[in-house]
Design a protein around this motif. Structure first.
Motif, PDB file in Angstrom:
ATOM      1  N   VAL A 176       0.697  -1.242   0.007  1.00  0.00           N
ATOM      2  CA  VAL A 176       0.066   0.063  -0.037  1.00  0.00           C
ATOM      3  C   VAL A 176       0.916   1.318  -0.132  1.00  0.00           C
ATOM      4  N   VAL A 177       1.952   1.118   0.783  1.00  0.00           N
ATOM      5  CA  VAL A 177       2.734   2.303   1.073  1.00  0.00           C
ATOM      6  C   VAL A 177       3.793   1.982   0.113  1.00  0.00           C
ATOM      7  N   ILE A 178       3.907   3.209  -0.963  1.00  0.00           N
ATOM      8  CA  ILE A 178       5.219   3.227  -1.899  1.00  0.00           C
ATOM      9  C   ILE A 178       6.474   3.347  -1.104  1.00  0.00           C
ATOM     10  N   PRO A 179       7.490   2.551  -1.209  1.00  0.00           N
ATOM     11  CA  PRO A 179       8.971   2.774  -0.491  1.00  0.00           C
ATOM     12  C   PRO A 179       9.508   3.885  -1.112  1.00  0.00           C
ATOM     13  N   PRO A 180      10.276   4.416  -0.359  1.00  0.00           N
ATOM     14  CA  PRO A 180      11.085   5.834  -0.889  1.00  0.00           C
ATOM     15  C   PRO A 180      12.075   5.400  -2.161  1.00  0.00           C
ATOM     16  N   LEU A 181      12.412   6.179  -2.789  1.00  0.00           N
ATOM     17  CA  LEU A 181      13.519   5.949  -4.028  1.00  0.00           C
ATOM     18  C   LEU A 181      14.719   5.484  -3.134  1.00  0.00           C
ATOM     19  N   GLN A 182      15.215   4.424  -3.597  1.00  0.00           N
ATOM     20  CA  GLN A 182      16.594   3.724  -2.999  1.00  0.00           C
ATOM     21  C   GLN A 182      17.646   4.473  -3.623  1.00  0.00           C
ATOM     22  N   ILE A 183      18.538   5.230  -2.773  1.00  0.00           N
ATOM     23  CA  ILE A 183      19.754   5.753  -3.103  1.00  0.00           C
ATOM     24  C   ILE A 183      21.042   5.343  -2.399  1.00  0.00           C
ATOM     25  N   SER A 184      21.954   4.868  -3.184  1.00  0.00           N
ATOM     26  CA  SER A 184      22.907   4.388  -2.501  1.00  0.00           C
ATOM     27  C   SER A 184      24.219   5.385  -2.432  1.00  0.00           C
ATOM     28  N   ALA A 185      25.128   5.380  -1.497  1.00  0.00           N
ATOM     29  CA  ALA A 185      26.125   6.243  -1.231  1.00  0.00           C
ATOM     30  C   ALA A 185      27.129   6.368  -2.616  1.00  0.00           C
ATOM     31  N   GLY A 186      27.228   4.867  -2.988  1.00  0.00           N
ATOM     32  CA  GLY A 186      28.239   4.751  -4.322  1.00  0.00           C
ATOM     33  C   GLY A 186      29.574   5.088  -4.006  1.00  0.00           C
ATOM     34  N   GLU A 187      30.237   5.106  -5.232  1.00  0.00           N
ATOM     35  CA  GLU A 187      31.708   5.536  -5.113  1.00  0.00           C
ATOM     36  C   GLU A 187      31.890   6.764  -5.752  1.00  0.00           C
ATOM     37  N   ALA A 286       6.609   8.716 -11.314  1.00  0.00           N
ATOM     38  CA  ALA A 286       7.180   7.564 -12.294  1.00  0.00           C
ATOM     39  C   ALA A 286       8.122   6.824 -11.897  1.00  0.00           C
ATOM     40  N   ASN A 287       8.206   5.623 -12.510  1.00  0.00           N
ATOM     41  CA  ASN A 287       9.123   4.704 -11.930  1.00  0.00           C
ATOM     42  C   ASN A 287      10.375   4.383 -13.149  1.00  0.00           C
ATOM     43  N   GLU A 288      10.858   5.282 -13.741  1.00  0.00           N
ATOM     44  CA  GLU A 288      11.447   5.355 -14.924  1.00  0.00           C
ATOM     45  C   GLU A 288      13.033   5.365 -14.648  1.00  0.00           C
ATOM     46  N   VAL A 289      13.419   5.508 -13.237  1.00  0.00           N
ATOM     47  CA  VAL A 289      14.756   6.045 -12.832  1.00  0.00           C
ATOM     48  C   VAL A 289      15.111   4.936 -11.989  1.00  0.00           C
ATOM     49  N   SER A 290      16.360   4.332 -12.170  1.00  0.00           N
ATOM     50  CA  SER A 290      16.937   3.306 -11.038  1.00  0.00           C
ATOM     51  C   SER A 290      18.308   3.341 -10.991  1.00  0.00           C
ATOM     52  N   ASP A 291      18.904   2.438 -10.066  1.00  0.00           N
ATOM     53  CA  ASP A 291      20.076   2.345  -9.677  1.00  0.00           C
ATOM     54  C   ASP A 291      20.986   3.735  -9.293  1.00  0.00           C
ATOM     55  N   ILE A 292      20.139   4.544  -8.557  1.00  0.00           N
ATOM     56  CA  ILE A 292      20.703   5.988  -8.164  1.00  0.00           C
ATOM     57  C   ILE A 292      21.972   5.897  -7.127  1.00  0.00           C
ATOM     58  N   ALA A 293      22.951   6.286  -7.607  1.00  0.00           N
ATOM     59  CA  ALA A 293      24.040   6.704  -6.571  1.00  0.00           C
ATOM     60  C   ALA A 293      24.527   7.938  -6.477  1.00  0.00           C
ATOM     61  N   ILE A 294      24.580   8.409  -5.070  1.00  0.00           N
ATOM     62  CA  ILE A 294      24.963  10.036  -4.949  1.00  0.00           C
ATOM     63  C   ILE A 294      25.854  10.019  -4.006  1.00  0.00           C
TER      64      ILE A 294
END
Length: 623
Positions: A176-187, A286-294
């Motif tokens: 029911v609840v949409i999870p927040p956008l997953q953002i990794s710390a990345g390199e 939208a769900n058009e963006v994935s694999d976000i690293a900042i």
């Protein structure tokens, strides 16, 4: 421009968001339901303790419960408010519940829902210390909720994210609840490996010929199985409170562009997917963006993400909910899109809401195809803006300045006063030619910027636009007056024309100078333009004023000399009438000194040309 991202620099209809009190007296726009930060120009949220609080008639809820929500203060009147219920663990822009009853001075919105899930003031609201609303809980448990409100005391004083927690008595229902956008710390990528440009990815760099160590901004892109992988790097950030963003554009202009913003909000990393329906940006669903690293390190931000080749998203525009289908597949076969990059600071205390970019966006010099692994360059000012600036400077600090000096101080000393060109004195033909050239350049510059830019976003730009329109009107008036110029023996008509021509010309020159000074100091202009460019404009004005002052003194001295010569002539003629010989060579040799000032005139022309060329170098070098 800008813009990219301007910039009269910019003539049309869109004004800067003034917030939902001054600019939105009928209530905050629906786009602020997920992020109720009043965008009041020149104002930031108050850091003083808020006199307002949110109270709930219950601390826990079951599905379908009715709960009274109150915003109140014992000491301070409010002039506006906005409130909604958010998930404590899901996406912030997913709102829950429904406002059932509310005062007559309030209104509700449906934000991506059939329910009235967001409340704000309306045009009947004046002031109040107490606002009560009835809210109905969702039909299913969605876990703990947070009521978040913004409260306005006046245009410059407001508080954001005033919160109250409402706990759920039952566990949240799954899916029911949409999870927040997953953002990794990345390199963290302190530099872009330019050696890979042309082999593994395409890239765009700024400054134009920078190296991996000296590039301030870079974007790389490569086609993958899941879509297009973008990597952004900004070394412009100065604190843990900044953002870098990218736009995909088919025409180098803001409207109808998809945007991606990576931000560091006080150490919290976030990402915003947006769209420009006009000269402003809105968040899309939208769900058009994935694999976000900042990652943010030592005042620099690196960011990478994957954008699907095909998809659609929805957004709230001025006319309500809209949907846009996006397909970047074509760009895998041909050069289809420009990329532009912006940077700045998020609103402190906001959720994915950012200030307008600090400088004009930098734009790729050519369109790119996402499957082509080439290196291109960013530029700061669009060619249309450069043409506008170039033509205006040439018109007013070149043609008009010289035309004014010739018409007033060189009527008898320009070329040979006895010669004529097409039956008219040389000075007049030169003056008229320069005047018509200036009018033509001004008209072209006016049209070019009018077509290219579609928005105003600051008071300084409004002044620039207003003065620019006035200059164009006065230019047209001057042309009409010149065509209707009375003959020299027209008496009072000619005298009236001369005065009107002088006053109109002087007024238009002063307005043009002020307009260009305003334009060179726009907040998004480069530091070099704001310092060196503005200094060169001031130097051009100073040279013209000083030269006119010197010529005016010489002219007045020459007029006195001429009067004395005329008295001598009268005396000589009187003596000759008595048959007394008296040499007349003295009087004949007394030529007005200002007619032989070509050396000073040459110095003036040299200085004007040098300063104009220096200024245009700054305009076109794109540093």
């Amino acid at each position: 421009m800008d813009k990219h991202k301007s910039v009269f620099f910019y003539i049309t209809t869109i004004m800067v968001l003034q917030g939902f009190i001054a600019a939105y007296p009928k209530g905050g726009p629906v786009t602020l339901c997920y992020d109720p930060y009043p965008h009041h120009a020149g104002s930031s949220r108050s850091l003083d303790p808020s006199p307002f609080s949110i109270s709930l008639s219950a601390t826990e809820y079951n599905p379908g419960d009715i709960i009274k929500v109150t915003i109140s203060s014992k000491t301070t009147d409010m002039k506006g408010f906005q409130i909604a219920a958010h998930s404590s663990f899901g996406k912030w822009d997913q709102l829950f519940g429904e406002f059932l009853t509310y005062p007559q001075y309030a209104q509700t919105y449906s934000y991506y829902s059939d329910l009235q899930n967001c409340a704000t003031h309306n045009e009947d609201f004046t002031t109040s210390r107490n606002v009560e609303l009835e809210w109905k809980a969702p039909s299913l448990s969605v876990g703990n909720l947070i009521f978040s409100a913004s409260v306005i005391k006046d245009y410059a004083t407001f508080w954001v994210n005033q919160t109250a927690l409402l706990k759920a008595k039952l566990p949240a229902q799954p899916n029911v609840v949409i999870p927040p956008l997953q953002i990794s710390a990345g390199e963290f990528m302190p530099r872009l490996n330019l050696d890979k440009c042309g082999t593994e990815s395409g890239c765009i760099t700024y400054p134009a010929d920078c190296t991996a160590e000296t590039c301030i901004f870079t974007i790389s892109y490569a086609a993958t199985v899941n879509g297009i992988r973008f990597r952004l790097l900004s070394k412009q950030a100065q604190s843990q409170h900044s953002y870098v963003g990218m736009g995909i554009s088919s025409d180098q202009k803001m409207p109808a562009d998809e945007t991606f913003i990576c931000m560091d909000v006080g150490g919290s990393l976030d990402f915003a997917h947006g769209y420009n329906p006009g000269m402003h940006n809105v968040k899309v669903v939208a769900n058009e963006v994935s694999d976000i690293a900042i990652q943010s390190v030592d005042g620099a931000i690196s960011c990478e993400f994957t954008r699907k080749l095909k998809g659609n998203f929805t957004y709230y525009g001025h006319k309500g909910l809209a949907m846009l289908n996006v397909d970047y597949t074509a760009s895998l076969e041909s050069e289809d899109y420009h990329l532009y990059l912006v940077w700045g600071h998020p609103y402190e205390g906001s959720k994915e809401s950012v200030h307008k970019h600090q400088l004009l966006p930098i734009v790729s010099q050519s369109k790119v195809a996402f499957n082509k692994k080439t290196r291109t360059k960013f530029y700061r000012l669009h060619d249309s803006v450069k043409v506008h600036v170039t033509f205006m400077v040439l018109a007013w600090f070149g043609a008009v300045s010289v035309a004014m000096v010739i018409s007033r101080y060189f009527k008898n000393g320009f070329l040979n006063a006895k010669d004529t060109i097409c039956g008219t004195k040389p000075w007049f033909q030169v003056h008229r030619g320069l005047a018509f050239l200036a009018a033509l350049l001004t008209a072209i510059a006016f049209v070019v910027i009018f077509v290219h830019i579609m928005g105003l976003s600051s008071k300084k730009e409004l002044l620039h636009a207003g003065f620019g329109i006035a200059v164009m009107i006065l230019t047209v008036v001057q042309v009409i007056m010149g065509l209707a110029r009375p003959d020299g023996d027209a008496g009072r008509k000619r005298m009236a024309f001369n005065w009107m021509h002088l006053l109109t010309g002087s007024a238009s020159y002063i307005l043009a100078a002020v307009t260009m000074l305003l334009g060179s100091s726009f907040s998004y202009m480069s530091e070099k333009m704001k310092s060196d460019g503005t200094g060169l404009l001031i130097a051009l004005i100073s040279v013209h004023v000083f030269t006119a002052f010197v010529f005016e003194i010489r002219k007045r001295c020459a007029d006195s000399f001429k009067d004395a010569a005329e008295e001598d002539d009268k005396r000589i003629r009187s003596i000759e009438s008595l048959d007394i010989e008296e040499p007349s060579k003295q009087a004949e040799s007394k030529t007005a000194p200002h007619t032989k000032s070509m050396a000073l005139f040459t110095i003036y022309i040299t200085l004007i040309c040098t300063l104009v060329a220096s200024f245009l170098y700054i305009v076109w070098e794109d540093l």
